[in-house]
Design an enzyme around this catalytic site. Sequence first.
Site, PDB file in Angstrom:
ATOM      1  N   ASN A 110       1.675   1.466  11.609  1.00  0.00           N
ATOM      2  CA  ASN A 110       2.436   2.840  10.809  1.00  0.00           C
ATOM      3  C   ASN A 110       3.175   2.254   8.561  1.00  0.00           C
ATOM      4  O   ASN A 110       2.550   1.029   8.113  1.00  0.00           O
ATOM      5  CB  ASN A 110       3.716   3.795  10.672  1.00  0.00           C
ATOM      6  CG  ASN A 110       5.472   2.348  10.304  1.00  0.00           C
ATOM      7  OD1 ASN A 110       5.015   2.560   9.473  1.00  0.00           O
ATOM      8  ND2 ASN A 110       5.346   1.078  11.195  1.00  0.00           N
ATOM      9  N   THR A 175       6.215  -0.211   1.493  1.00  0.00           N
ATOM     10  CA  THR A 175       7.287   0.607  -0.139  1.00  0.00           C
ATOM     11  C   THR A 175       6.613  -1.035  -1.441  1.00  0.00           C
ATOM     12  O   THR A 175       6.904  -1.816  -0.579  1.00  0.00           O
ATOM     13  CB  THR A 175       8.544  -0.010  -0.578  1.00  0.00           C
ATOM     14  OG1 THR A 175       8.220   1.443   0.327  1.00  0.00           O
ATOM     15  CG2 THR A 175       8.815   0.875  -1.399  1.00  0.00           C
ATOM     16  N   ASN A 239      10.155  -7.594  11.146  1.00  0.00           N
ATOM     17  CA  ASN A 239       9.235  -6.556  11.332  1.00  0.00           C
ATOM     18  C   ASN A 239       7.861  -6.449  11.580  1.00  0.00           C
ATOM     19  O   ASN A 239       7.383  -6.826  12.095  1.00  0.00           O
ATOM     20  CB  ASN A 239       9.818  -5.848   9.973  1.00  0.00           C
ATOM     21  CG  ASN A 239      10.086  -4.355   9.236  1.00  0.00           C
ATOM     22  OD1 ASN A 239       8.871  -4.130  10.279  1.00  0.00           O
ATOM     23  ND2 ASN A 239      10.670  -3.704   8.230  1.00  0.00           N
ATOM     24  N   THR A 311       8.378   0.232  19.704  1.00  0.00           N
ATOM     25  CA  THR A 311       6.854   0.123  19.857  1.00  0.00           C
ATOM     26  C   THR A 311       6.889   0.215  21.198  1.00  0.00           C
ATOM     27  O   THR A 311       6.766   1.621  21.883  1.00  0.00           O
ATOM     28  CB  THR A 311       6.101  -0.060  18.927  1.00  0.00           C
ATOM     29  OG1 THR A 311       6.091  -0.758  17.490  1.00  0.00           O
ATOM     30  CG2 THR A 311       4.666   0.217  19.372  1.00  0.00           C
TER      31      THR A 311
END
Length: 352
Positions: A110, A175, A239, A311
């Site tokens: 993603n 980001t 993450n 996920t």
Amino acid sequence: MKLTEKLGLAVLHRMDPETAHGMSIKALKAGLAPSPGPVTSPRLQTRIAGLGLPNPVGLAAGFDKNGEVLTPLSRSGFGFIEVGAVTPRPQPGNPKPRLFRLTEDKAAINRFGFNNEGMEVMADRLANRPKDAVIGLNLGANKDSDDRPGDFAKVLAHCAANLDFATVNVSSPNTEKLRDLQGKAALGALLGGVIETRNALPRPLPIFLKIAPDLTGSELQDIADVAVETGVDAIIATNTTLSREGLRSAHKSETGGLSGAPLFEKSTRVLARLSQLTGGNIPLIGVGGISNAQQAYTKVCAGASAVQLYTALVYGGISLAAEIAKGLDELLAQDGFNSVAQAVGSKREDWL
């Protein structure tokens, strides 16, 4: 998994992934998800950072970005729920397509970029949250912010009244330059500001830190040092990754963060190393590639006091949470453990 859930997943997998995710949120709102209630036992009951969990299997941030389905999620077998990430102002995130299924790899990539409806909307939804669940918020910064560290504290102050914990997310790869905040000086300043804000709240709450799996040994040492110095209550490891090693799926070269099965070993090694560096003095939450009870148990034995899923739900359905919690209970019993805490770190050396 029930037949109806299998059929539902088959239908969703025929859709664009982001559309399918939106449909899964609608299905939860409509009451179409399994609702076994809190899955628990004396062995599964866990305390982490002062929070009492019915079981240590949590939902990771990103699934319910805007806090839309807090009640059905809290009834679906999870021991705790993390929503968000949320930024002070609403933002659309990156251009679509930005979510890709890697079915052959049981993974996803993603590059959402913190798309969310902002802290005002989230605060309103949290005000109507189920009171018998443990719910946390993943804090984010606006992409165009002049003060990203200040954004984290701002979201915390605005939403804290109806939270049980909050997570500082400096580990999203989507980001630009956000991961730069994981550096020792920047991270120390950011966490210092967030914890100062937390300490001024009428009801202070635990602060968690979520880190990336793509850190060097010295970077991990810096994070461990800063976490101890600032008094972070727990660390979430990890993450998504920027690595693409060993992937087979057609979308393997897409930009963004990779999650799912390929992340399991990498994230577990980071978890074990962090457990060693912190000497067990900071609770750890293991995330990355968990799709069954054995993998959840492996994370616990590597040093995690709790785990989170995301996920794997794409491939195993929402009922996976209850299945993993029940299976974890059985595995703990088989090895003679009376609690999750007794098993934490018991096989850490295997991953170092």
